[in-house]
Design a protein around this motif. Sequence first.
Motif, PDB file in Angstrom:
ATOM      1  N   ARG A   1       4.067 -87.787  80.359  1.00 15.59           N
ATOM      2  CA  ARG A   1       3.372 -86.655  79.752  1.00 15.59           C
ATOM      3  C   ARG A   1       4.270 -85.433  79.816  1.00 15.59           C
ATOM      4  O   ARG A   1       4.948 -85.195  80.809  1.00 15.59           O
ATOM      5  N   GLY A   2       4.273 -84.667  78.742  1.00 15.57           N
ATOM      6  CA  GLY A   2       5.100 -83.478  78.713  1.00 15.57           C
ATOM      7  C   GLY A   2       4.561 -82.465  77.726  1.00 15.57           C
ATOM      8  O   GLY A   2       3.675 -82.752  76.928  1.00 15.57           O
ATOM      9  N   GLU A   3       5.102 -81.293  77.806  1.00 13.37           N
ATOM     10  CA  GLU A   3       4.678 -80.226  76.909  1.00 13.37           C
ATOM     11  C   GLU A   3       5.906 -79.449  76.460  1.00 13.37           C
ATOM     12  O   GLU A   3       6.781 -79.136  77.265  1.00 13.37           O
ATOM     13  N   ILE A   4       5.963 -79.150  75.165  1.00 12.11           N
ATOM     14  CA  ILE A   4       7.044 -78.360  74.605  1.00 12.11           C
ATOM     15  C   ILE A   4       6.440 -77.071  74.066  1.00 12.11           C
ATOM     16  O   ILE A   4       5.469 -77.102  73.308  1.00 12.11           O
ATOM     17  N   LEU A   5       7.015 -75.965  74.466  1.00 15.86           N
ATOM     18  CA  LEU A   5       6.525 -74.659  74.039  1.00 15.86           C
ATOM     19  C   LEU A   5       7.683 -73.911  73.387  1.00 15.86           C
ATOM     20  O   LEU A   5       8.722 -73.694  74.007  1.00 15.86           O
TER      21      LEU A   5
ATOM     22  N   ILE B   1       6.181 -64.595  72.273  1.00 13.46           N
ATOM     23  CA  ILE B   1       5.065 -64.952  71.399  1.00 13.46           C
ATOM     24  C   ILE B   1       5.133 -66.452  71.186  1.00 13.46           C
ATOM     25  O   ILE B   1       6.108 -66.968  70.627  1.00 13.46           O
ATOM     26  N   ASP B   2       4.083 -67.155  71.619  1.00 14.12           N
ATOM     27  CA  ASP B   2       4.039 -68.609  71.474  1.00 14.12           C
ATOM     28  C   ASP B   2       3.847 -68.974  70.009  1.00 14.12           C
ATOM     29  O   ASP B   2       2.881 -68.561  69.365  1.00 14.12           O
TER      30      ASP B   2
ATOM     31  N   ILE C   1       4.765 -72.472  68.713  1.00 11.85           N
ATOM     32  CA  ILE C   1       4.406 -73.888  68.612  1.00 11.85           C
ATOM     33  C   ILE C   1       4.237 -74.459  70.012  1.00 11.85           C
ATOM     34  O   ILE C   1       5.082 -74.250  70.878  1.00 11.85           O
ATOM     35  N   ILE C   2       3.139 -75.180  70.206  1.00  9.28           N
ATOM     36  CA  ILE C   2       2.920 -75.910  71.454  1.00  9.28           C
ATOM     37  C   ILE C   2       2.705 -77.376  71.084  1.00  9.28           C
ATOM     38  O   ILE C   2       1.845 -77.699  70.261  1.00  9.28           O
ATOM     39  N   VAL C   3       3.519 -78.240  71.671  1.00 13.45           N
ATOM     40  CA  VAL C   3       3.409 -79.678  71.421  1.00 13.45           C
ATOM     41  C   VAL C   3       3.084 -80.350  72.749  1.00 13.45           C
ATOM     42  O   VAL C   3       3.825 -80.200  73.724  1.00 13.45           O
ATOM     43  N   ASP C   4       1.969 -81.070  72.792  1.00 13.45           N
ATOM     44  CA  ASP C   4       1.570 -81.808  73.989  1.00 13.45           C
ATOM     45  C   ASP C   4       1.873 -83.276  73.740  1.00 13.45           C
ATOM     46  O   ASP C   4       1.363 -83.870  72.773  1.00 13.45           O
ATOM     47  N   LEU C   5       2.713 -83.867  74.570  1.00 10.77           N
ATOM     48  CA  LEU C   5       3.158 -85.243  74.373  1.00 10.77           C
ATOM     49  C   LEU C   5       2.575 -86.157  75.446  1.00 10.77           C
ATOM     50  O   LEU C   5       2.587 -85.825  76.625  1.00 10.77           O
ATOM     51  N   LYS C   6       2.073 -87.299  75.010  1.00 11.97           N
ATOM     52  CA  LYS C   6       1.608 -88.337  75.933  1.00 11.97           C
ATOM     53  C   LYS C   6       2.142 -89.664  75.413  1.00 11.97           C
ATOM     54  O   LYS C   6       1.953 -90.009  74.260  1.00 11.97           O
TER      55      LYS C   6
END
Length: 77
Positions: free
Chosen positions: A29-33, A39-40, A42-47
């Motif tokens: 599991r990971g997250e890319i910001l 200023i955010d 793109i947020i990508v949540d990976l599983k």
Amino acid sequence: MKQFSPFENKEITLLDLLDGIIDTGVVVRGEILISIANIDLIIVDLKLLISSIESAFENHSRKIVEEAVAGGTVTSG
């Protein structure tokens, strides 16, 4: 007193490592910001689930059978 380490002086091949991962399965599991000027944008949540089909569905099948036995819909003869 020397402490025991299970990985000390143990050689493992890539094939052994992959076999163990596929046999038992692993979840990554990971997250890319991506942000600019704090200023955010793109947020990508990976599983990611890596497992063999047999081991992935083995627990699911066992759970269905246990629920059926507990519910009284399956009886042993």
